[in-house]
Design an enzyme around this catalytic site. Structure first.
Site, PDB file in Angstrom:
ATOM      1  N   CYS A 120      39.381 195.877 -84.939  1.00  0.00           N
ATOM      2  CA  CYS A 120      38.336 196.701 -85.575  1.00  0.00           C
ATOM      3  C   CYS A 120      39.000 197.352 -86.781  1.00  0.00           C
ATOM      4  O   CYS A 120      39.415 198.510 -86.717  1.00  0.00           O
ATOM      5  CB  CYS A 120      37.830 197.768 -84.617  1.00  0.00           C
ATOM      6  SG  CYS A 120      37.409 197.139 -82.979  1.00  0.00           S
ATOM      7  N   ALA A 122      38.412 197.643 -90.452  1.00  0.00           N
ATOM      8  CA  ALA A 122      38.005 198.248 -91.732  1.00  0.00           C
ATOM      9  C   ALA A 122      38.014 199.765 -91.632  1.00  0.00           C
ATOM     10  O   ALA A 122      37.693 200.305 -90.573  1.00  0.00           O
ATOM     11  CB  ALA A 122      36.603 197.757 -92.105  1.00  0.00           C
ATOM     12  N   PRO A 123      38.391 200.470 -92.691  1.00  0.00           N
ATOM     13  CA  PRO A 123      38.721 199.966 -94.036  1.00  0.00           C
ATOM     14  C   PRO A 123      40.155 199.478 -94.211  1.00  0.00           C
ATOM     15  O   PRO A 123      40.511 199.024 -95.293  1.00  0.00           O
ATOM     16  CB  PRO A 123      38.471 201.200 -94.910  1.00  0.00           C
ATOM     17  CG  PRO A 123      38.756 202.368 -94.012  1.00  0.00           C
ATOM     18  CD  PRO A 123      38.316 201.944 -92.643  1.00  0.00           C
ATOM     19  N   GLY A 124      40.986 199.589 -93.181  1.00  0.00           N
ATOM     20  CA  GLY A 124      42.309 198.965 -93.310  1.00  0.00           C
ATOM     21  C   GLY A 124      43.488 199.918 -93.217  1.00  0.00           C
ATOM     22  O   GLY A 124      44.617 199.516 -93.453  1.00  0.00           O
ATOM     23  N   GLY A 125      43.224 201.182 -92.855  1.00  0.00           N
ATOM     24  CA  GLY A 125      44.331 202.138 -92.740  1.00  0.00           C
ATOM     25  C   GLY A 125      45.385 201.648 -91.758  1.00  0.00           C
ATOM     26  O   GLY A 125      46.576 201.576 -92.073  1.00  0.00           O
ATOM     27  N   LYS A 126      44.924 201.281 -90.566  1.00  0.00           N
ATOM     28  CA  LYS A 126      45.906 200.883 -89.546  1.00  0.00           C
ATOM     29  C   LYS A 126      46.428 199.476 -89.815  1.00  0.00           C
ATOM     30  O   LYS A 126      47.562 199.162 -89.465  1.00  0.00           O
ATOM     31  CB  LYS A 126      45.321 201.033 -88.150  1.00  0.00           C
ATOM     32  CG  LYS A 126      45.009 202.503 -87.852  1.00  0.00           C
ATOM     33  CD  LYS A 126      44.744 202.786 -86.419  1.00  0.00           C
ATOM     34  CE  LYS A 126      44.345 204.234 -86.208  1.00  0.00           C
ATOM     35  NZ  LYS A 126      43.052 204.616 -86.850  1.00  0.00           N
ATOM     36  N   GLU A 144      37.119 192.457 -89.009  1.00  0.00           N
ATOM     37  CA  GLU A 144      36.046 193.459 -89.055  1.00  0.00           C
ATOM     38  C   GLU A 144      34.719 192.742 -88.878  1.00  0.00           C
ATOM     39  O   GLU A 144      34.436 191.777 -89.577  1.00  0.00           O
ATOM     40  CB  GLU A 144      36.097 194.213 -90.394  1.00  0.00           C
ATOM     41  CG  GLU A 144      34.893 195.083 -90.681  1.00  0.00           C
ATOM     42  CD  GLU A 144      34.614 196.174 -89.621  1.00  0.00           C
ATOM     43  OE1 GLU A 144      35.565 196.818 -89.153  1.00  0.00           O
ATOM     44  OE2 GLU A 144      33.434 196.348 -89.276  1.00  0.00           O
ATOM     45  N   CYS A 241      39.023 207.914 -82.258  1.00  0.00           N
ATOM     46  CA  CYS A 241      39.113 209.253 -82.847  1.00  0.00           C
ATOM     47  C   CYS A 241      38.102 210.152 -82.134  1.00  0.00           C
ATOM     48  O   CYS A 241      37.421 210.954 -82.745  1.00  0.00           O
ATOM     49  CB  CYS A 241      38.916 209.215 -84.360  1.00  0.00           C
ATOM     50  SG  CYS A 241      37.421 208.401 -84.865  1.00  0.00           S
TER      51      CYS A 241
HETATM   52  N1  SAM Z   1      41.067 200.717 -87.861  1.00  0.00           N
HETATM   53  C1  SAM Z   1      40.336 201.256 -89.000  1.00  0.00           C
HETATM   54  C2  SAM Z   1      41.287 201.988 -89.911  1.00  0.00           C
HETATM   55  O1  SAM Z   1      42.301 202.525 -89.421  1.00  0.00           O
HETATM   56  O2  SAM Z   1      41.055 202.004 -91.133  1.00  0.00           O
HETATM   57  C3  SAM Z   1      39.191 202.120 -88.554  1.00  0.00           C
HETATM   58  C4  SAM Z   1      38.290 201.404 -87.587  1.00  0.00           C
HETATM   59  S1  SAM Z   1      36.864 202.277 -87.119  1.00  0.00           S
HETATM   60  C5  SAM Z   1      37.468 203.433 -86.018  1.00  0.00           C
HETATM   61  C6  SAM Z   1      36.070 201.127 -86.065  1.00  0.00           C
HETATM   62  C7  SAM Z   1      35.595 199.858 -86.707  1.00  0.00           C
HETATM   63  O3  SAM Z   1      34.951 199.071 -85.698  1.00  0.00           O
HETATM   64  C8  SAM Z   1      34.598 200.044 -87.820  1.00  0.00           C
HETATM   65  O4  SAM Z   1      35.044 199.392 -88.995  1.00  0.00           O
HETATM   66  C9  SAM Z   1      33.327 199.382 -87.304  1.00  0.00           C
HETATM   67  O5  SAM Z   1      32.603 198.702 -88.296  1.00  0.00           O
HETATM   68  C10 SAM Z   1      33.845 198.410 -86.272  1.00  0.00           C
HETATM   69  N2  SAM Z   1      32.840 198.083 -85.220  1.00  0.00           N
HETATM   70  C11 SAM Z   1      31.618 198.641 -85.026  1.00  0.00           C
HETATM   71  N3  SAM Z   1      31.009 198.043 -83.995  1.00  0.00           N
HETATM   72  C12 SAM Z   1      31.840 197.111 -83.525  1.00  0.00           C
HETATM   73  C13 SAM Z   1      31.755 196.166 -82.473  1.00  0.00           C
HETATM   74  N4  SAM Z   1      30.687 196.082 -81.685  1.00  0.00           N
HETATM   75  N5  SAM Z   1      32.806 195.331 -82.293  1.00  0.00           N
HETATM   76  C14 SAM Z   1      33.896 195.408 -83.069  1.00  0.00           C
HETATM   77  N6  SAM Z   1      34.025 196.299 -84.069  1.00  0.00           N
HETATM   78  C15 SAM Z   1      33.022 197.135 -84.303  1.00  0.00           C
END
Ligand code: SAM
Length: 464
Positions: A120, A122-126, A144, A241
């Site tokens: 998961c 986006a946006p790519g921090g991790k 993503e 988070c």
């Molecule tokens: N890892 C990212 C970072 O550090 O930049 C932040 C990720 S954010 C917490 C969770 C991500 O999961 C979002 O980009 C969201 O679009 C995606 N997401 C939403 N629903 C999802 C699903 N059912 N399955 C997988 N990913 C999903």
């Protein structure tokens, strides 16, 4: 002053490390924490990193203790108007999230040649942080599910400049075609988001106990769908988070009840003030970040080893379609010597991808929808290479290509795609550079300069 949902506050009572008054005070405080993480592929030495940090003056910097490329800034500069931000010199990331480096380092313990999935992403921090932990023989797949967010993820990884990276745009369930393929999997799951209330008070209105339950069910679904792709003895890093135990420790217990896992403990320094928790039923270690205790936002992270699973089996080796030897020779001048890269034909473009990962590339190409793979070098016509933006930002680009050094004002004009007058006789493709960092391409013609900075990335905001 942020009014936190009373049902949230009640649900946190009794959780390890939760101190209601400190928690509320941290949310009422006007203090905002700014932190950035340096791109170690572009600023390898400590001296270069210090130089970069000085560039933020008058802001002072101090180290994020659990991440060796993470730094707090005493005030927030305008990142949009910093050309080095657009060059991928650093990533603006909330400090708690940088704990991922500590978890990775301790759990993976220097292993090399890994296949790593950020599910998961986006946006790519991790993803950019994971990438910074990997050696050149490892491969990162940053995935993503939401298309528009996958594009943003690809842009951020393009700026990071590494070739051993693939961006996919798939649903977690698509990864079950890759049973046992990955050595490490990060699931930074979509969650109810309470950990970000301080940074984004607007999110408070969207919080509800019902949404916590829905998120918890979705987290289980995502894990159930993706986990077959993690091999036996592979490492799972789970993060949210959210402060809610339903999305954190309870998910760890759910994992223990739906698969064979063992908890991996992470050694903490006491002055980090990170709280270690144990899941209620199976005692799995989790790590809680509370604003007020740590200098960062709310986060939960845990790490487990998968104790059973498949090993990826491939019936037939796949072959990527490489460009001809003659064309490869034409490509050489664009890259640093001894680059170890292969040149793959992909539609009209040439892709630069590590030679020793070509088989993995083909497997991924066959099973996933790839949004980006390696570095897109551009289009190789009979006459010339029309270089792509990604090549300019890549870490393997040759250092002796024609380049024009810009002042900050000129660099910002270039990044806006405004007309720019530069005084050079050298015609043809030139890198546009600011403080030794490539920003993109321009083509110098006899009477003008064509700005090749991508339209969709240009700075739109006006300087205040
Ligand atoms: N890892 C990212 C970072 O550090 O930049 C932040 C990720 S954010 C917490 C969770 C991500 O999961 C979002 O980009 C969201 O679009 C995606 N997401 C939403 N629903 C999802 C699903 N059912 N399955 C997988 N990913 C999903």
């Amino acid at each position: 002053m942020a009014v936190l949902p009373s049902e949230l506050l009640q649900s946190l009572e009794g959780l390890p490390g939760y101190d209601a008054s400190a928690f509320i005070a941290a949310h009422d405080s006007e203090d905002r924490i700014t932190s950035t993480r340096i791109n170690p592929f572009k600023f390898a030495s400590e001296a270069a990193q210090t130089q970069l940090l000085k560039h933020f003056e008058p802001a002072e910097f101090s180290a994020v203790p659990w991440c060796d490329t993470g730094f707090y800034l005493s005030e927030r500069p305008s990142f949009t108007f910093d050309p080095l931000f657009h060059a991928g010199a650093y990533y603006v990331q909330e400090a708690s999230s940088m704990f991922l480096q500590q978890v990775f380092k301790q759990a993976v313990n220097g292993e090399r040649s890994l296949k790593v999935l950020d599910l998961c992403a986006a946006p790519g921090g991790k993803s950019t942080l994971l990438q910074s932990c990997l050696d050149n023989d490892s491969l990162l797949v940053a995935n993503e599910v939401i298309k528009s967010r996958a594009a943003l993820l690809a842009d951020n990884l393009t700026k990071w400049g590494t070739a051993n990276t693939v961006v996919s745009n798939n649903d977690p369930r698509d990864f079950n075609k890759l049973a046992g393929f990955f050595d490490v999997m990060l699931v930074d799951a979509p969650c109810s988001g309470s950990g970000l209330f301080r940074r984004d008070p607007g999110a408070i209105d969207e919080w509800s106990p019902e949404n916590v339950t829905l998120c918890s069910q979705r987290q289980q679904r995502i894990l159930a769908d993706a986990l077959p792709a993690l091999k036996e003895d592979g490492i799972l890093i789970y993060a949210t988070c959210s402060y809610s135990a339903e999305e954190d420790e309870a998910i760890l217990d759910w994992l223990m009840e739906h698969g064979a896992f063992e908890s991996i403990g992470i050694a903490l320094e006491p002055d980090w003030n990170i709280v270690e928790s144990k899941s209620a039923k199976h005692g799995v270690n989790g790590y809680r970040f509370y604003p007020g205790k740590v200098q960062g936002e709310g986060l939960f992270m845990a790490c487990l080893r998968k104790k059973e699973g498949e090993h990826f089996y491939q019936k037939q080796k796949q072959g990527a379609s490489l460009i001809s030897k003659q064309d490869s020779l034409r490509m050489e001048k664009w890259l640093q010597p001894e680059h170890g890269m292969a040149f793959v034909q992909y539609k009209d473009d040439v892709i630069i991808f590590p030679h020793n990962l070509l088989n993995e590339f083909s497997i991924l190409q066959k099973n996933l929808y790839l949004k980006k793979a390696g570095i897109n070098a551009g289009q190789l016509t009979a006459k010339e290479l029309i270089p792509s933006h990604a090549l300019a930002l890549s870490n393997c680009i040759a250092r002796d290509l024609p380049a024009i050094d810009l002042s900050k004002e000129e660099a910002l004009k270039y990044l806006r795609r405004d007309d720019l007058m530069v005084n050079v006789d050298r015609k043809g493709w030139n890198l546009m550079r600011y403080e030794q960092m490539n920003l993109g391409w321009a083509k110098i013609l006899p009477n003008r300069m064509n700005n090749y900075y991508p339209k969709e990335l240009r700075i739109l905001k006006e300087i205040q």
